[in-house]
Design an enzyme around this catalytic site. Structure first.
Site, PDB file in Angstrom:
ATOM      1  N   HIS A 268      -1.577   3.345   4.750  1.00  0.00           N
ATOM      2  CA  HIS A 268      -2.593   4.077   3.993  1.00  0.00           C
ATOM      3  C   HIS A 268      -2.823   5.437   4.649  1.00  0.00           C
ATOM      4  CE1 HIS A 268      -6.336   5.074   1.999  1.00  0.00           C
ATOM      5  NE2 HIS A 268      -6.171   4.038   1.194  1.00  0.00           N
TER       6      HIS A 268
ATOM      7  N   GLU B  67       0.810  -1.206   0.000  1.00  0.00           N
ATOM      8  CA  GLU B  67       0.000   0.000   0.000  1.00  0.00           C
ATOM      9  C   GLU B  67       0.854   1.273   0.000  1.00  0.00           C
ATOM     10  OE1 GLU B  67      -3.336   0.498  -0.330  1.00  0.00           O
ATOM     11  OE2 GLU B  67      -2.783   2.605  -0.281  1.00  0.00           O
TER      12      GLU B  67
ATOM     13  N   ASP C 271       1.606  -0.079  -4.866  1.00  0.00           N
ATOM     14  CA  ASP C 271       0.409   0.019  -5.703  1.00  0.00           C
ATOM     15  C   ASP C 271       0.251   1.388  -6.366  1.00  0.00           C
ATOM     16  OD1 ASP C 271      -0.355   1.306  -3.333  1.00  0.00           O
ATOM     17  OD2 ASP C 271      -2.315   0.321  -3.207  1.00  0.00           O
ATOM     18  N   HIS C 272       0.649   2.463  -5.670  1.00  0.00           N
ATOM     19  CA  HIS C 272       0.523   3.825  -6.215  1.00  0.00           C
ATOM     20  C   HIS C 272       1.243   4.767  -5.272  1.00  0.00           C
ATOM     21  CE1 HIS C 272      -2.476   4.314  -3.087  1.00  0.00           C
ATOM     22  NE2 HIS C 272      -3.062   3.206  -3.530  1.00  0.00           N
TER      23      HIS C 272
ATOM     24  N   THR D 142      -5.607   1.611  -5.598  1.00  0.00           N
ATOM     25  CA  THR D 142      -5.289   0.185  -5.412  1.00  0.00           C
ATOM     26  C   THR D 142      -5.999  -0.663  -6.449  1.00  0.00           C
ATOM     27  OG1 THR D 142      -5.214   0.547  -3.031  1.00  0.00           O
ATOM     28  CG2 THR D 142      -5.288  -1.723  -3.767  1.00  0.00           C
TER      29      THR D 142
END
Ligand code: GP9
Ligand code: MN
Length: 632
Positions: free
Chosen positions: A414, A255, A473-474, A299
């Site tokens: 996150h 994440e 993921d990003h 995600t």
């Protein structure tokens, strides 16, 4: 009060337009981070709400009764405030403007939890200030409620004026941003140029167009895409193809993990000691020039890209808008080859529409939050903490038929990056951004969780016979925190060139016993994972409709296309409509970037065509034949 009653009879209409206009412009400047480069852009920004407000409020002129007219104005102001505030709240979190499909993702908003609290505050009542003023005016100025007949010619002139302002606005936008409405990858540009309200109208138009696209599509469009895919296919590396056939496959989505923390420290403290050790490990390929390619779907976009080797969409989250399409996913391929395919993620199953789209992706089992026991103190931010998540997941793996393919999605790192005190292992950073300051701590926690995961796999005897692929993921730190990032990276400012390179996320392909570990500098992206992984496991993809290329193949090119149209190669960076020399960061002639801009447009266009037309329903992936004029 008497003085209010001396106001002219149309005051309420004029007041509403003026108040909402001024409020909107103030909100533009204070609540969104839009880069304005010159006086003309300021001018466009300031005038862009007018045409819409004139028309929306002006419809009140068609009401015969003053009371109805005033009620209409009040309700309109309320609706517009809700729209604007919705965008503000959304922007705080996603750094983007709302697009229609995300409005249907209400189940997501319910799950925001701690994030929602971090997003909304009591002062937000000011976003409704115009509504309050209009209501007060109507209450305390009775004269405004008196009967008033509207002359037709005046009404006519009013709308001609509104239309003229709209045309002026569009004309100026066109000179400032040619082809804005036809190309438009970028919502910020749209809002900057045509205004937030007109943008929503445009968005509704685009969305209905894409649902029409599916209805109208037939197999014929696939011919061109198929030719392109076949012509650009990368041959597998003969030495690597099938080298690890039959192994379990574990793919871990890390994440919000960006590459800038790897092999880096924060005020002298190591941020990712375990991952750093993997970068030097004999069994790990570490890709340090690998990028995320996600859009608004975050995600879920990364999952989509990895499974399908296609891009997500430029608007909305493809998991939602096209969850029912036909796909030929990596899970489907592995399933056909005897794998037990599953996803492990301790969140609500409906989040990002996962429960629905996983069926389309042929994922056999989803271990959602109900498959986990989240004990006291075991959840933070968006859900279960990564350490217990990994521990319980390994337990599940021991009960799976082998070989299995488990895709795991971590959660602790996150936004807003909070941790319980007992999980904090390093200090906060010391910038003006609490988000960046805390980010290092949650990343450090995630690193620890991965270490525990590896230990558990070894302990349970699953390690040696598996391949473990891990990727960020990003981004985790958005451009809202550029100042703090510049401070951390010891730069004067973060340029569009820097921002593009900061989209790099780490990729680790860990193959126990391979003894071939190395640092890989190939420019690459998430779209390349599907062919790379399938080839390592000896699964042929030569008939698959995929846009990525095997990272171990000689044919893999040093290029990555971002969902928003930016491109990075080993030579150039194309970002913010400018071309940069990759080595120096200096701006160079745009002509140098033209070929890569062109191929980015083509590839994104093909990917969009496949998804919007649901074209894979016309494709037989077993034979590579097109099923034309099918009744599907
Ligand atoms: C939600 C998790 C986080 O289940 O995947 O989603 P994100 O906000 O990163 O897209
Ligand atoms: Mn994410």
């Amino acid at each position: 009060m008497n003085s209010i009653n001396k106001w002219p009879k149309h005051s309420i209409l004029a007041f509403a337009i003026l108040a909402t206009w001024i409020k909107t412009v103030i909100v533009y400047q204070t609540s969104f981070d839009m880069k304005i480069e010159n006086g003309m852009q300021y001018f466009i920004l300031w005038i862009n709400p007018i045409s819409f407000l004139l028309i929306a409020y002006g419809l009140s002129l068609f009401f015969k009764k003053s009371a109805a007219r005033n009620r209409y104005i009040l309700i309109t102001s309320l609706i517009l405030s809700i729209v604007l505030y919705g965008n503000v709240a959304f922007y705080r979190f996603y750094n983007d403007f709302i697009t229609l499909p995300v409005l249907f993702q209400t189940s997501n908003f319910g799950d925001l939890g701690t994030s929602a609290l971090a997003i909304i505050n009591v002062w937000d009542i000011f976003y409704f200030i115009d509504v309050i003023f209009i209501a007060l005016l109507l209450k305390f100025a009775p004269k405004l409620n008196e009967q008033l007949t509207i002359r037709k010619d005046i009404r006519h002139a009013y709308f001609v004026l509104a239309a003229a302002i709209l045309l002026l606005n569009l004309g100026l936008a066109e000179t400032e941003r040619p082809q804005l409405l036809t190309r438009s990858f970028d919502r910020e540009l749209l809002v900057k140029n045509i205004g937030t309200y007109n943008y929503h109208l445009y968005d509704v138009y685009i969305q209905s167009k894409s649902s029409a696209q599916r209805a109208l599509a037939d197999g014929s469009e696939l011919v061109e895409v198929n030719n392109y895919v076949r012509a650009n296919q990368a041959e597998p590396n003969a030495e690597m193809f099938g080298k690890y056939e039959g192994r379990n496959l574990i793919v871990v989505s890390l994440e919000s993990l960006q590459n800038f923390v790897i092999n880096n420290d924060m005020n002298g403290q190591e941020v990712t000691p375990f991952l750093n050790s993997l970068t030097k490990d004999k069994d790990t390929y570490y890709f340090n020039n690998f990028y995320h390619q996600t859009g608004l779907g975050k995600t879920s976009d990364s999952e989509f890209i990895v499974e399908n080797s296609l891009f997500g969409l430029g608007r909305g989250a493809v998991f939602f808008t096209h969850g029912g399409n036909t796909y030929n996913s990596m899970a489907e391929r592995l399933g056909e080859n005897g794998y037990f395919t599953n996803v492990m993620h301790p969140n609500n199953k409906s989040f990002w529409n996962r429960d629905m789209i996983y069926q389309s992706l042929n994922i056999q089992k989803y271990y959602d939050v109900n498959s986990y026991e989240v004990g006291e103190g075991e959840a933070v931010n968006w859900g279960m903490k990564d350490i217990p998540f990994f521990q319980q997941s390994v337990q599940h793996m021991t009960e799976m038929p082998q070989p299995f393919y488990s895709r795991m999605i971590t959660l602790t790192n996150h936004y807003p990056f909070y941790l319980d005190p007992e999980d904090i292992m390093i200090d906060e950073y010391t910038s003006n951004s609490g988000t960046l300051n805390r980010y290092f701590q949650t990343v450090r926690y995630m690193d620890e969780a991965i270490k525990v995961f590896f230990e558990d796999l070894k302990e349970k005897g699953l390690y040696d016979n598996s391949i473990i692929v891990m990727y960020g993921d990003h981004y985790g730190i958005s451009e809202n925190h550029n100042k703090a990032m510049a401070m951390y990276l010891d730069k004067e400012a973060i340029t569009p060139y820097d921002s593009a390179l900061l989209q790099s996320v780490p990729l680790f392909i860990h193959v126990p016993g391979s003894n071939d570990g190395q640092v890989m500098e190939e420019v690459s992206g998430q779209i390349d994972l599907r062919p790379t992984i399938l080839h390592l496991l000896g699964i042929d993809t030569s008939k698959d409709m995929q846009l990525g290329a095997d990272l171990f193949s000689e044919d893999h090119e040093d290029v990555v296309i971002f969902r928003d149209g930016r491109v990075i190669t080993d030579k150039v960076v194309y970002a913010s409509d400018a071309c940069y020399d990759r080595a120096t960061g200096e701006q160079i002639d745009i002509a140098v970037c033209e070929p890569v801009i062109e191929s980015a447009t083509t590839e994104l266009g093909y990917s969009d065509a496949i998804i919007n037309g649901d074209l894979l329903r016309f494709y037989d992936s077993a034979t590579g034949n097109l099923i034309q004029n099918s009744m599907k």
